[in-house]
Design a protein around this motif. Structure first.
Motif, PDB file in Angstrom:
ATOM      1  N   ALA A 100      57.061   7.133  61.864  1.00 47.63           N
ATOM      2  CA  ALA A 100      55.864   6.324  62.090  1.00 47.63           C
ATOM      3  C   ALA A 100      54.676   7.188  62.507  1.00 47.63           C
ATOM      4  N   PRO A 101      53.486   6.856  62.010  1.00 46.42           N
ATOM      5  CA  PRO A 101      52.274   7.562  62.428  1.00 46.42           C
ATOM      6  C   PRO A 101      51.691   6.941  63.688  1.00 46.42           C
ATOM      7  N   VAL A 102      50.737   7.640  64.282  1.00 44.09           N
ATOM      8  CA  VAL A 102      50.013   7.108  65.424  1.00 44.09           C
ATOM      9  C   VAL A 102      48.849   6.235  64.969  1.00 44.09           C
ATOM     10  N   ASP A 103      48.238   6.606  63.859  1.00 41.91           N
ATOM     11  CA  ASP A 103      47.025   5.923  63.400  1.00 41.91           C
ATOM     12  C   ASP A 103      47.133   5.472  61.951  1.00 41.91           C
ATOM     13  N   LEU A 104      46.640   4.264  61.698  1.00 38.64           N
ATOM     14  CA  LEU A 104      46.317   3.802  60.338  1.00 38.64           C
ATOM     15  C   LEU A 104      44.822   3.505  60.354  1.00 38.64           C
ATOM     16  N   SER A 105      44.040   4.581  60.322  1.00 35.76           N
ATOM     17  CA  SER A 105      42.594   4.455  60.534  1.00 35.76           C
ATOM     18  C   SER A 105      41.925   3.573  59.498  1.00 35.76           C
ATOM     19  N   ALA A 132      62.833  11.248  62.096  1.00 39.49           N
ATOM     20  CA  ALA A 132      62.058  11.383  60.864  1.00 39.49           C
ATOM     21  C   ALA A 132      62.627  12.519  60.026  1.00 39.49           C
ATOM     22  N   ALA A 133      62.392  12.440  58.715  1.00 41.06           N
ATOM     23  CA  ALA A 133      62.753  13.525  57.805  1.00 41.06           C
ATOM     24  C   ALA A 133      61.672  14.595  57.842  1.00 41.06           C
ATOM     25  N   GLU A 134      62.083  15.848  57.765  1.00 45.30           N
ATOM     26  CA  GLU A 134      61.149  16.953  57.896  1.00 45.30           C
ATOM     27  C   GLU A 134      60.159  17.032  56.739  1.00 45.30           C
ATOM     28  N   ASP A 135      60.543  16.485  55.583  1.00 45.93           N
ATOM     29  CA  ASP A 135      59.647  16.466  54.418  1.00 45.93           C
ATOM     30  C   ASP A 135      59.407  15.031  53.959  1.00 45.93           C
ATOM     31  N   ASP A 136      59.250  14.132  54.916  1.00 41.57           N
ATOM     32  CA  ASP A 136      59.008  12.713  54.627  1.00 41.57           C
ATOM     33  C   ASP A 136      57.939  12.575  53.545  1.00 41.57           C
ATOM     34  N   SER A 137      58.243  11.793  52.517  1.00 36.24           N
ATOM     35  CA  SER A 137      57.345  11.662  51.369  1.00 36.24           C
ATOM     36  C   SER A 137      56.258  10.621  51.583  1.00 36.24           C
ATOM     37  N   VAL A 138      56.305   9.870  52.680  1.00 36.25           N
ATOM     38  CA  VAL A 138      55.332   8.803  52.934  1.00 36.25           C
ATOM     39  C   VAL A 138      54.474   9.116  54.158  1.00 36.25           C
ATOM     40  N   VAL A 139      55.121   9.332  55.281  1.00 40.83           N
ATOM     41  CA  VAL A 139      54.423   9.690  56.522  1.00 40.83           C
ATOM     42  C   VAL A 139      54.813  11.124  56.881  1.00 40.83           C
ATOM     43  N   PRO A 140      53.874  12.052  56.910  1.00 37.97           N
ATOM     44  CA  PRO A 140      54.220  13.439  57.239  1.00 37.97           C
ATOM     45  C   PRO A 140      54.973  13.536  58.568  1.00 37.97           C
ATOM     46  N   TYR A 141      55.942  14.431  58.592  1.00 42.99           N
ATOM     47  CA  TYR A 141      56.732  14.625  59.805  1.00 42.99           C
ATOM     48  C   TYR A 141      55.853  14.923  61.007  1.00 42.99           C
ATOM     49  N   ALA A 142      54.741  15.621  60.774  1.00 44.72           N
ATOM     50  CA  ALA A 142      53.825  15.960  61.865  1.00 44.72           C
ATOM     51  C   ALA A 142      53.284  14.719  62.563  1.00 44.72           C
ATOM     52  N   GLU A 143      53.193  13.595  61.842  1.00 39.30           N
ATOM     53  CA  GLU A 143      52.704  12.363  62.456  1.00 39.30           C
ATOM     54  C   GLU A 143      53.709  11.812  63.467  1.00 39.30           C
ATOM     55  N   THR A 144      54.995  11.848  63.107  1.00 38.46           N
ATOM     56  CA  THR A 144      56.016  11.408  64.064  1.00 38.46           C
ATOM     57  C   THR A 144      56.078  12.370  65.240  1.00 38.46           C
ATOM     58  N   GLN A 145      55.922  13.670  64.966  1.00 37.39           N
ATOM     59  CA  GLN A 145      55.854  14.652  66.047  1.00 37.39           C
ATOM     60  C   GLN A 145      54.693  14.351  67.000  1.00 37.39           C
ATOM     61  N   ARG A 146      53.576  13.939  66.435  1.00 43.04           N
ATOM     62  CA  ARG A 146      52.406  13.629  67.260  1.00 43.04           C
ATOM     63  C   ARG A 146      52.692  12.455  68.185  1.00 43.04           C
ATOM     64  N   MET A 147      53.339  11.406  67.664  1.00 38.95           N
ATOM     65  CA  MET A 147      53.667  10.273  68.521  1.00 38.95           C
ATOM     66  C   MET A 147      54.633  10.706  69.619  1.00 38.95           C
ATOM     67  N   PHE A 148      55.610  11.522  69.245  1.00 35.37           N
ATOM     68  CA  PHE A 148      56.567  12.032  70.233  1.00 35.37           C
ATOM     69  C   PHE A 148      55.842  12.806  71.328  1.00 35.37           C
ATOM     70  N   ALA A 149      54.884  13.645  70.954  1.00 39.44           N
ATOM     71  CA  ALA A 149      54.158  14.452  71.933  1.00 39.44           C
ATOM     72  C   ALA A 149      53.360  13.588  72.905  1.00 39.44           C
ATOM     73  N   LEU A 150      52.845  12.466  72.430  1.00 42.41           N
ATOM     74  CA  LEU A 150      52.052  11.576  73.273  1.00 42.41           C
ATOM     75  C   LEU A 150      52.912  10.737  74.216  1.00 42.41           C
ATOM     76  N   ALA A 151      54.185  10.587  73.878  1.00 45.08           N
ATOM     77  CA  ALA A 151      55.057   9.691  74.640  1.00 45.08           C
ATOM     78  C   ALA A 151      55.502  10.320  75.957  1.00 45.08           C
ATOM     79  N   ALA A 152      55.644   9.483  76.953  1.00 45.89           N
ATOM     80  CA  ALA A 152      56.146   9.936  78.252  1.00 45.89           C
ATOM     81  C   ALA A 152      57.660  10.114  78.192  1.00 45.89           C
ATOM     82  N   ASP A 153      58.185  10.935  79.083  1.00 45.24           N
ATOM     83  CA  ASP A 153      59.636  11.076  79.216  1.00 45.24           C
ATOM     84  C   ASP A 153      60.236   9.793  79.797  1.00 45.24           C
ATOM     85  N   PRO A 154      61.523   9.531  79.557  1.00 47.75           N
ATOM     86  CA  PRO A 154      62.453  10.311  78.750  1.00 47.75           C
ATOM     87  C   PRO A 154      62.257  10.047  77.257  1.00 47.75           C
TER      88      PRO A 154
END
Length: 207
Positions: free
Chosen positions: A142-147, A168-190
């Motif tokens: 999932a991405p963070v933004d659908l601008s 997420a798949a590392e080469d996701d053909s719809v939502v780039p993996y970097a987008e899921t990484q971005r959401m993960f980075a914004l999320a609080a632990d755990p």
């Protein structure tokens, strides 16, 4: 091997792995998505309805999970699956639809709820989990933004301290993996981020 028979349930003896550095065995999470994605959708050996009923509904009946207080609810968003023109209202309604589903299971007596969603549904899950006091959440591809549609997951919506699993798949053909990484980075632990090789998107990770 009679996967097409209505009396054959789908379940697993694989254990659930807590967040950490371990890689779970595919049987821990894969049997149900495999049956639905591969045998029902791709191979058409059985209907989607039968596949969904056989897992988790039929095992739940056999194990009398309902009598022990467990419930699984799957639902569709209000817009048609093959809509020709997607709009911002449709995107925003996904969060409203999820809140409605949560209200329904709570009205039925549910006290602890785990939310899981993929792609746009993953955004809705991320937006709603904290304010609805979910016990945990799972977000697939999932991405963070659908601008283009004015739909965003706000950083404040990811600050709840419930457990969070991002997949997420590392080469996701719809939502780039970097987008899921971005959401993960914004999320609080755990929280945990679980990448997989391939190009599959969201629920297709389990095909």
């Amino acid at each position: 091997f009679h996967v097409e028979l209505a009396c054959v349930p789908t379940a697993s003896d694989g254990g659930l792995q807590p967040p950490g550095n371990t890689v779970p065995h595919p049987r821990s999470y894969g049997p149900s998505p495999r049956k639905i994605g591969h045998y029902a959708i791709r191979e058409k050996i059985l209907s989607r309805e039968s596949a969904i009923r056989s897992s988790p509904g039929l095992p739940a009946d056999i194990l009398k999970l309902a009598e022990r207080g467990y419930l699984v609810l799957t639902y569709s968003f209000r817009y048609p699956l093959n809509v020709s023109s997607f709009t911002g209202d449709m995107a925003r309604h996904t969060a409203e639809d999820l809140r409605g589903a949560i209200a329904q299971v709570r009205a039925g007596g549910a006290s602890r709820i785990v939310l899981a969603g993929g792609s746009l549904g993953g955004m809705a899950t991320a937006k709603v989990a904290g304010t609805e006091h979910a016990a945990a959440m799972v977000v697939l591809s999932a991405p963070v933004d659908l601008s283009d549609y004015g739909f965003h997951v706000q950083p404040t919506e990811l600050r709840a301290t419930l457990p969070k699993l991002f997949i997420a798949a590392e080469d996701d053909s719809v939502v780039p993996y970097a987008e899921t990484q971005r959401m993960f980075a914004l999320a609080a632990d755990p929280k945990e981020l679980q990448p997989y090789p391939g190009t599959e998107h969201a629920l297709h990770l389990f095909d």
